[in-house]
Design an enzyme around this catalytic site. Structure first.
Site, PDB file in Angstrom:
ATOM      1  N   HIS A  79     -17.575 111.118  32.761  1.00  5.48           N
ATOM      2  CA  HIS A  79     -18.720 111.952  32.357  1.00  5.48           C
ATOM      3  C   HIS A  79     -18.855 113.069  33.375  1.00  5.48           C
ATOM      4  CE1 HIS A  79     -22.785 113.205  31.285  1.00  5.48           C
ATOM      5  NE2 HIS A  79     -23.020 113.238  32.594  1.00  5.48           N
TER       6      HIS A  79
ATOM      7  N   TYR B 296     -28.768 108.448  29.347  1.00  2.95           N
ATOM      8  CA  TYR B 296     -28.326 109.107  28.114  1.00  2.95           C
ATOM      9  C   TYR B 296     -29.483 109.341  27.138  1.00  2.95           C
ATOM     10  CZ  TYR B 296     -23.323 108.826  29.190  1.00  2.95           C
ATOM     11  OH  TYR B 296     -22.079 109.013  29.737  1.00  2.95           O
TER      12      TYR B 296
ATOM     13  N   LYS C 219     -15.900 106.036  34.058  1.00  2.00           N
ATOM     14  CA  LYS C 219     -16.478 105.097  33.097  1.00  2.00           C
ATOM     15  C   LYS C 219     -15.739 103.749  33.064  1.00  2.00           C
ATOM     16  CE  LYS C 219     -18.327 108.730  30.091  1.00  2.00           C
ATOM     17  NZ  LYS C 219     -18.508 109.171  28.693  1.00  2.00           N
TER      18      LYS C 219
ATOM     19  N   ASN D 118     -13.904 107.671  27.007  1.00  2.00           N
ATOM     20  CA  ASN D 118     -13.254 108.916  27.425  1.00  2.00           C
ATOM     21  C   ASN D 118     -13.201 109.091  28.944  1.00  2.00           C
ATOM     22  OD1 ASN D 118     -15.925 109.528  27.798  1.00  2.00           O
ATOM     23  ND2 ASN D 118     -15.928 111.399  26.562  1.00  2.00           N
TER      24      ASN D 118
ATOM     25  N   GLU E 126     -29.429 114.398  36.853  1.00  2.00           N
ATOM     26  CA  GLU E 126     -28.528 113.234  36.792  1.00  2.00           C
ATOM     27  C   GLU E 126     -28.217 112.704  38.190  1.00  2.00           C
ATOM     28  OE1 GLU E 126     -26.285 114.453  32.601  1.00  2.00           O
ATOM     29  OE2 GLU E 126     -25.124 114.382  34.463  1.00  2.00           O
TER      30      GLU E 126
HETATM   31  P1  CMP Z   1     -20.296 112.009  27.840  1.00  2.00           P
HETATM   32  O1  CMP Z   1     -19.774 113.286  28.393  1.00  2.00           O
HETATM   33  O2  CMP Z   1     -20.578 110.926  28.828  1.00  2.00           O
HETATM   34  O3  CMP Z   1     -21.624 112.285  26.996  1.00  2.00           O
HETATM   35  C1  CMP Z   1     -22.038 111.464  25.926  1.00  2.00           C
HETATM   36  C2  CMP Z   1     -21.025 110.435  25.566  1.00  2.00           C
HETATM   37  O4  CMP Z   1     -21.177 109.842  24.296  1.00  2.00           O
HETATM   38  C3  CMP Z   1     -19.639 111.069  25.520  1.00  2.00           C
HETATM   39  O5  CMP Z   1     -19.220 111.442  26.811  1.00  2.00           O
HETATM   40  C4  CMP Z   1     -18.850 109.965  24.839  1.00  2.00           C
HETATM   41  O6  CMP Z   1     -18.457 108.938  25.752  1.00  2.00           O
HETATM   42  C5  CMP Z   1     -19.898 109.339  23.895  1.00  2.00           C
HETATM   43  N1  CMP Z   1     -19.648 109.642  22.475  1.00  2.00           N
HETATM   44  C6  CMP Z   1     -19.332 108.742  21.538  1.00  2.00           C
HETATM   45  N2  CMP Z   1     -19.206 109.305  20.348  1.00  2.00           N
HETATM   46  C7  CMP Z   1     -19.431 110.628  20.506  1.00  2.00           C
HETATM   47  C8  CMP Z   1     -19.449 111.744  19.622  1.00  2.00           C
HETATM   48  N3  CMP Z   1     -19.180 111.626  18.313  1.00  2.00           N
HETATM   49  N4  CMP Z   1     -19.716 112.960  20.145  1.00  2.00           N
HETATM   50  C9  CMP Z   1     -20.004 113.108  21.461  1.00  2.00           C
HETATM   51  N5  CMP Z   1     -19.999 112.066  22.353  1.00  2.00           N
HETATM   52  C10 CMP Z   1     -19.720 110.843  21.869  1.00  2.00           C
END
Ligand code: CMP
Length: 140
Positions: free
Chosen positions: A117, A51, A11, A114, A128
C-alpha cells in the site's frame, strides 16, 4: 522538489512469501529512505479505521479480512516527491496493469493481494502515518 514523507505497508501476501527484503530493496534503490518501520498484525478495528475511506466499496470486507490475515510491515518513507515516487515504484493497483519492474508487476498476486500500500497524497500520508506510528518512532 519537495522532501515528503509517505506511508508504505508491505501486505500479508508479501510477508507470507518472505518478500519483505526484496520490496524494501526496490524502495531504497529508488532513493526512498525508511525512517520508521515495524512488523505487526492489525486487529479488525485497526484495518477498518485505516481503510475507512473504502467502507462503502464492495471489496471492503474482503480487504479487511485480508489485511488482518497475517503480519504486515508499515513503514514511513522519506525523500524527494516521496508520495509519487513510492506510487511509481509500486505500480498500478491492479498488477495486470502495472509497469514492468514495479513491485506489483513482480510480486502481486491480484488486485487485492497486491503486496504493498502507498499513500495517495501528502495529506493522506500525514493521516496514515499518524494512525501507524508515534512521533518518537520516526527518525529521519
Ligand atoms: P490499496 O492501495 O491498499 O488501497 C485499497 C486496497 O483495496 C487496494 O490496495 C487493494 O488491495 C484492495 N482492492 C481490492 N479490490 C479492489 C478494487 N476493485 N479496486 C481497488 N482496490 C481494491
Amino acid at each position: 522538489m519537495a522532501i515528503e514523507r509517505t506511508l508504505s505497508i508491505i501486505k500479508p501476501d508479501a510477508t507470507a512469501r518472505n518478500l519483505t527484503g526484496k520490496i524494501i530493496d526496490k524502495l531504497e534503490s529508488a532513493g526512498l529512505r525508511v525512517i520508521a518501520q515495524k512488523r505487526t498484525r492489525w486487529t479488525r478495528e485497526q484495518a477498518e479505521a485505516f481503510y475507512a475511506v473504502h467502507q462503502e466499496r464492495p471489496f471492503f470486507n474482503d480487504l479487511v479480512a485480508f489485511m488482518t490475515s497475517g503480519p504486515i510491515v508499515p513503514q514511513v518513507l522519506e525523500g524527494e516527491n516521496a508520495v509519487a515516487k513510492n506510487r511509481e515504484v509500486m505500480g498500478a493497483t491492479n498488477p495486470a496493469e502495472a509497469d514492468t519492474g514495479t513491485i506489483r508487476a513482480e510480486f502481486a498476486e491480484n488486485i487485492e493481494r497486491n503486496s504493498v500500500h502507498g499513500s495517495d497524497s501528502v495529506e493522506n500520508a500525514a493521516a496514515e502515518i499518524a494512525l501507524c506510528f508515534n512521533d518518537e518512532d520516526i527518525v529521519g
